[in-house]
Design an enzyme around this catalytic site. Structure first.
Site, PDB file in Angstrom:
ATOM      1  N   VAL A  14      14.895  33.667  40.746  1.00 41.53           N
ATOM      2  CA  VAL A  14      15.908  34.702  40.439  1.00 41.53           C
ATOM      3  C   VAL A  14      17.283  34.238  40.930  1.00 41.53           C
ATOM      4  CG1 VAL A  14      16.644  37.077  40.928  1.00 41.53           C
ATOM      5  CG2 VAL A  14      14.223  36.585  40.455  1.00 41.53           C
ATOM      6  N   ARG A  39      14.826  25.372  55.401  1.00 42.09           N
ATOM      7  CA  ARG A  39      14.408  24.132  54.705  1.00 42.09           C
ATOM      8  C   ARG A  39      15.273  23.877  53.467  1.00 42.09           C
ATOM      9  NH1 ARG A  39      10.407  27.610  53.209  1.00 42.09           N
ATOM     10  NH2 ARG A  39      10.179  27.984  50.963  1.00 42.09           N
ATOM     11  N   SER A  40      15.954  24.895  52.972  1.00 44.36           N
ATOM     12  CA  SER A  40      16.819  24.678  51.799  1.00 44.36           C
ATOM     13  C   SER A  40      18.274  24.464  52.198  1.00 44.36           C
ATOM     14  CB  SER A  40      16.736  25.886  50.861  1.00 44.36           C
ATOM     15  OG  SER A  40      15.415  26.050  50.408  1.00 44.36           O
ATOM     16  N   CYS A 129      10.984  44.451  38.482  1.00 38.88           N
ATOM     17  CA  CYS A 129      11.385  43.971  37.153  1.00 38.88           C
ATOM     18  C   CYS A 129      10.633  44.671  36.029  1.00 38.88           C
ATOM     19  CB  CYS A 129      11.223  42.463  37.048  1.00 38.88           C
ATOM     20  SG  CYS A 129       9.619  41.832  37.507  1.00 38.88           S
ATOM     21  N   GLY A 160       7.417  36.492  36.584  1.00 42.39           N
ATOM     22  CA  GLY A 160       7.440  37.645  37.493  1.00 42.39           C
ATOM     23  C   GLY A 160       6.812  37.276  38.835  1.00 42.39           C
ATOM     24  N   HIS A 255       9.358  40.403  30.159  1.00 38.38           N
ATOM     25  CA  HIS A 255       8.294  41.413  30.186  1.00 38.38           C
ATOM     26  C   HIS A 255       8.389  42.287  28.936  1.00 38.38           C
ATOM     27  CE1 HIS A 255       7.349  40.229  34.164  1.00 38.38           C
ATOM     28  NE2 HIS A 255       7.903  41.207  34.861  1.00 38.38           N
ATOM     29  N   ASN A 328      12.827  39.549  32.498  1.00 36.19           N
ATOM     30  CA  ASN A 328      12.489  40.015  33.852  1.00 36.19           C
ATOM     31  C   ASN A 328      13.295  39.321  34.953  1.00 36.19           C
ATOM     32  OD1 ASN A 328      10.498  37.951  32.793  1.00 36.19           O
ATOM     33  ND2 ASN A 328      10.172  37.725  34.982  1.00 36.19           N
TER      34      ASN A 328
HETATM   35  C1  2RA Z   1       5.750  40.676  38.737  1.00 39.06           C
HETATM   36  N1  2RA Z   1       7.081  42.702  38.632  1.00 39.06           N
HETATM   37  O1  2RA Z   1       6.004  40.574  37.532  1.00 39.06           O
HETATM   38  C2  2RA Z   1       6.411  41.767  39.539  1.00 39.06           C
HETATM   39  C3  2RA Z   1       7.379  41.191  40.554  1.00 39.06           C
HETATM   40  N2  2RA Z   1       8.406  40.431  39.973  1.00 39.06           N
HETATM   41  O2  2RA Z   1       4.979  39.926  39.360  1.00 39.06           O
END
Ligand code: 2RA
Length: 350
Positions: A14, A39-40, A129, A160, A255, A328
């Protein structure tokens, strides 16, 4: 002066979309700080056409920060969002840590923007999402017809579950490699690590998995209860009936949801289509005669909620059946967070 922004979790799936959004939307920020785990730290990422070095998450990174976007696991937000708020930042949190906290508003700018101003903890929560992939369109219908019940089936993309979800799906597809064995069972293609279910409890390629999240009472998944509880909170309908079944599908990003929505008043198909077409943040793509309806392949990478297959239910003049798609990672996460942060930036400017 323009507000200073911190992006916490800048290196995740994201986070990458967030930097793209910050680089393409109207620039309302002064300094932008990129924050991630130790670490990043040290990585350089591009935002607004400049290379910015990622700094490690620590209390002092929030000194002088006006707005802090968080896209990190629940436990990290639970620990660090209050730290950022104590140091004066308004936190916009994309995790699930605070969504149901009565002192934290759960905000979708097209639906309940004003709620963002009432934030006694200095934290504003971004919905899940899956909820975000439908709520802008459902909220528009609710405003007109008064929503009383939702029956929802989701078709959720692998991303997701983060970068791990994307990697596991591609890994499984590569192992299948286009083999056309009759009766091919994707069940033979386990997730990346055999003894670890990985992001999905069953193979995803050439399959669907009726599960997302963790087991809750009565056999419900955490994802299904999030859709229910978040929709109730965003719309201010504590008694709204919601039955969700959340399913993971072999799509990388976007989604989809099939929704049966029951309202207080009678609905009309053409009127509902016109209402949706005129709603901010919604695109109506609904012409089945020409096989025109939203699909993830068309919607991925776009900002709106896409709606199609709008029908007046055959058995109830107060109900609509419809199909929705939303990216998403964009509206489902980064874009909505960015829109909330812009509301706060405008408020701080006065
Ligand atoms: C999923 N909505 O799709 C949940 C979290 N991003 O796994």
């Amino acid at each position: 002066r323009k507000p200073t922004l911190a992006v916490v979790g800048a290196t995740g799936a994201v986070g990458g979309v967030m930097l793209d959004i910050l680089s393409t939307r109207q620039d309302v920020y002064g300094e932008i700080r990129l924050v991630a785990s130790a670490r990043s730290a040290g990585k350089k990422l591009s935002v607004r056409g400049q290379r910015v070095e990622v700094v490690a998450l620590a209390p002092e990174v929030f000194d002088g920060v006006d707005i802090a976007m968080f896209d990190v696991p629940d436990a990290v937000s639970a620990e660090w969002a209050p730290v950022a708020a104590e140091r004066g930042a308004v936190v916009v949190d994309n995790s699930g840590a605070f969504r149901m906290d009565p002192d934290v508003p759960l905000v979708v700018p097209e639906v309940n923007a004003d709620d963002a101003r009432k934030r006694p903890r200095g934290i504003i929560a971004n919905p899940n999402c899956t909820t975000l992939s439908m709520i802008v369109a459902i909220g528009a219908l609710h405003e007109h017809y008064g929503l009383s019940e939702l029956v929802v089936a989701s078709y959720q993309a692998a991303s997701g579950a983060g970068q791990a979800g994307i990697d596991v799906l591609y890994d499984q597809l590569e192992r299948i490699g286009g083999k056309r064995e009759l009766g091919h069972r994707a069940g033979d293609v386990r997730s990346a690590v055999d003894d670890d279910l990985g992001p999905f409890p069953a193979p995803l390629a050439m399959n669907v998995v009726p599960w997302a999240g963790s087991l809750q009472d009565g056999g419900w998944s955490s994802e299904e209860l999030k859709v229910r509880n978040e929709t109730r909170k965003i719309l201010g309908l504590p008694g709204l009936k919601v039955a969700a079944t959340c399913v993971r599908v072999p799509v990388v990003t976007t989604h989809s949801l099939a929704v049966h929505a029951v309202f207080e008043s009678r609905v009309d198909q053409r009127e509902a289509q016109a209402l949706l077409a005129g709603s901010p943040g919604v695109v109506l793509n609904d012409n089945p005669e020409m096989y025109e309806f939203p699909t993830p392949a068309d919607v991925v990478g776009t900002d709106p909620t896409w709606v199609g297959r709008v029908r007046r239910s055959l058995d109830d003049p107060k109900a609509l059946d419809l199909f929705l798609c939303g990216d998403n990672l964009r509206k489902g996460a980064a874009l909505n967070t960015a829109q909330i942060a812009e509301l706060v930036a405008a408020e701080l400017r006065g």
